[in-house]
Write an enzyme that holds these catalytic residues in place. Structure first.
Site, PDB file in Angstrom:
ATOM      1  N   SER A 198     -37.457-104.794 -25.880  1.00 45.22           N
ATOM      2  CA  SER A 198     -36.442-104.938 -26.918  1.00 45.22           C
ATOM      3  C   SER A 198     -36.786-104.076 -28.115  1.00 45.22           C
ATOM      4  O   SER A 198     -37.959-103.928 -28.475  1.00 45.22           O
ATOM      5  CB  SER A 198     -36.324-106.395 -27.356  1.00 45.22           C
ATOM      6  OG  SER A 198     -35.450-106.512 -28.470  1.00 45.22           O
ATOM      7  N   TYR A 213     -39.305-114.475 -30.196  1.00 41.22           N
ATOM      8  CA  TYR A 213     -38.641-113.537 -29.282  1.00 41.22           C
ATOM      9  C   TYR A 213     -39.255-112.144 -29.400  1.00 41.22           C
ATOM     10  O   TYR A 213     -39.622-111.531 -28.393  1.00 41.22           O
ATOM     11  CB  TYR A 213     -37.145-113.481 -29.588  1.00 41.22           C
ATOM     12  CG  TYR A 213     -36.408-112.398 -28.840  1.00 41.22           C
ATOM     13  CD1 TYR A 213     -36.097-112.551 -27.489  1.00 41.22           C
ATOM     14  CD2 TYR A 213     -36.033-111.218 -29.473  1.00 41.22           C
ATOM     15  CE1 TYR A 213     -35.434-111.556 -26.794  1.00 41.22           C
ATOM     16  CE2 TYR A 213     -35.369-110.219 -28.783  1.00 41.22           C
ATOM     17  CZ  TYR A 213     -35.069-110.384 -27.449  1.00 41.22           C
ATOM     18  OH  TYR A 213     -34.418-109.392 -26.763  1.00 41.22           O
TER      19      TYR A 213
END
Length: 330
Positions: A198, A213
């Protein structure tokens, strides 16, 4: 030979010339370095030939295969490379629907489905995946499953179940699936492992209010880099792909993205770009507009980026769009 005085230092003319030329030399080296990086990126993104993924094996395993990027990967692997597919997801109804559609669209493609809930797995649970790939020529692994916060939140306010599920899925899940598939690849001396990272962990220096996350995605990046070095000599290419926002349900619920745009590709657009990068460098940003965003982010001082990301998180935290907590699974 006459000396020149600079402050309290005495220098020879040759030393003075070197002192004056040094900034120009460093500037030239900086320019050459970034010109090389630019040319390499242009070649890799627009001109480099795709690898024939069938050379890794006849089957691909995709986690999180019923929605978003994972589903798009499945169709792209069938369309462009003719690979048979093992589809892994927690929803049996969606799995059967995707499997049936792929088989009707691509009659020559075989599919297998595996119902697996990564939020409830433990270290022994990956034996199910080991059994599913036993004796199967799995050459490509797309480690796509992942979850994020239901909405922006400070670390101390995050519910225990939320952060534990994120760690279990993104960290333990990614690691466990690689461990299950890797022995067969080592035995056959070929394979490609792709894990989805990500931009939250790579492109920006921090991702406040989505801390767990971002941290798990940083783990995926480092895991991929180390495995790339460990298993390159075995004929196994390991890679972390780094998307920024893609028009998926996860992005829509967390970032309020309404649909595809220039910098927010559809899952299909992203998957097409991603296929061209499999088997090459250990980390890549496959979609060209994401790479441009990443470059521009590097030009901004980190404190400014940190403050900007925090302000975005605070605005999202105050939104009531999401309603009850519900983890979004890719």
């Amino acid at each position: 030979m006459q000396s020149t005085y600079i402050g309290h230092l005495t220098t020879q003319p040759s030393q003075l010339l070197l002192f004056l030329l040094l900034p120009s030399c460093l500037g030239l080296l900086f320019l050459l370095k970034h010109t090389f990086y630019l040319l390499r990126w242009v070649y890799a993104t627009f001109f480099r030939s795709h690898k024939d993924l069938k050379r890794y094996g006849q089957w691909a395993l995709i986690t999180g295969a019923t929605d978003g990027i994972g589903k798009a990967f499945a169709y792209q692997l069938a369309l462009d490379h003719g690979l048979n597919l093992i589809l892994v997801s927690r929803d049996p109804i969606k799995l059967n629907a995707v499997s049936s559609d792929i088989q009707s669209t691509f009659p020559n493609i075989k599919t297998k489905t595996l119902v697996f809930d990564f939020t409830s797995c433990n270290y022994g649970g990956f034996g199910v995946i080991e059994e599913a790939v036993k004796g199967v020529d799995v050459g490509v692994l797309i480690n796509n499953v992942g979850i994020t916060y239901p909405k922006a939140n400070y670390f101390d306010e995050l519910e225990e179940k939320v952060w534990k599920d994120i760690v279990r899925v993104n960290l333990e899940g990614t690691t466990g699936v690689i461990r299950a598939v890797l022995p067969g690849m080592i035995e056959r001396k070929r394979g490609a492992v792709v894990s989805i990272g990500s931009g939250a962990a790579i492109v920006v220096p921090s991702h406040p209010l989505y801390t767990i996350y971002a941290a798990t995605k940083a783990y995926i990046d480092q895991l991929s880099r180390c495995l790339y070095i460990e298993y390159k000599h075995c004929g196994i290419d390991v890679q972390c792909q780094v998307p920024l926002y893609v028009a998926t349900k996860m992005a829509s619920n967390v970032a309020f993205i309404e649909g595809p745009s220039l910098f927010v590709p559809s899952p299909e657009e992203y998957a097409r770009a991603a296929m061209s990068r499999v088997g090459y460098e250990p980390r890549c940003i496959p979609y060209w507009a994401h790479a441009v965003q990443s470059f521009l982010a590097q030009l901004v001082p980190e404190p400014i980026l940190d403050g900007w990301r925090l302000s975005i998180g605070i605005r999202r935290r105050g939104s009531d769009k999401l309603g009850p907590l519900d983890l979004q699974v890719k």
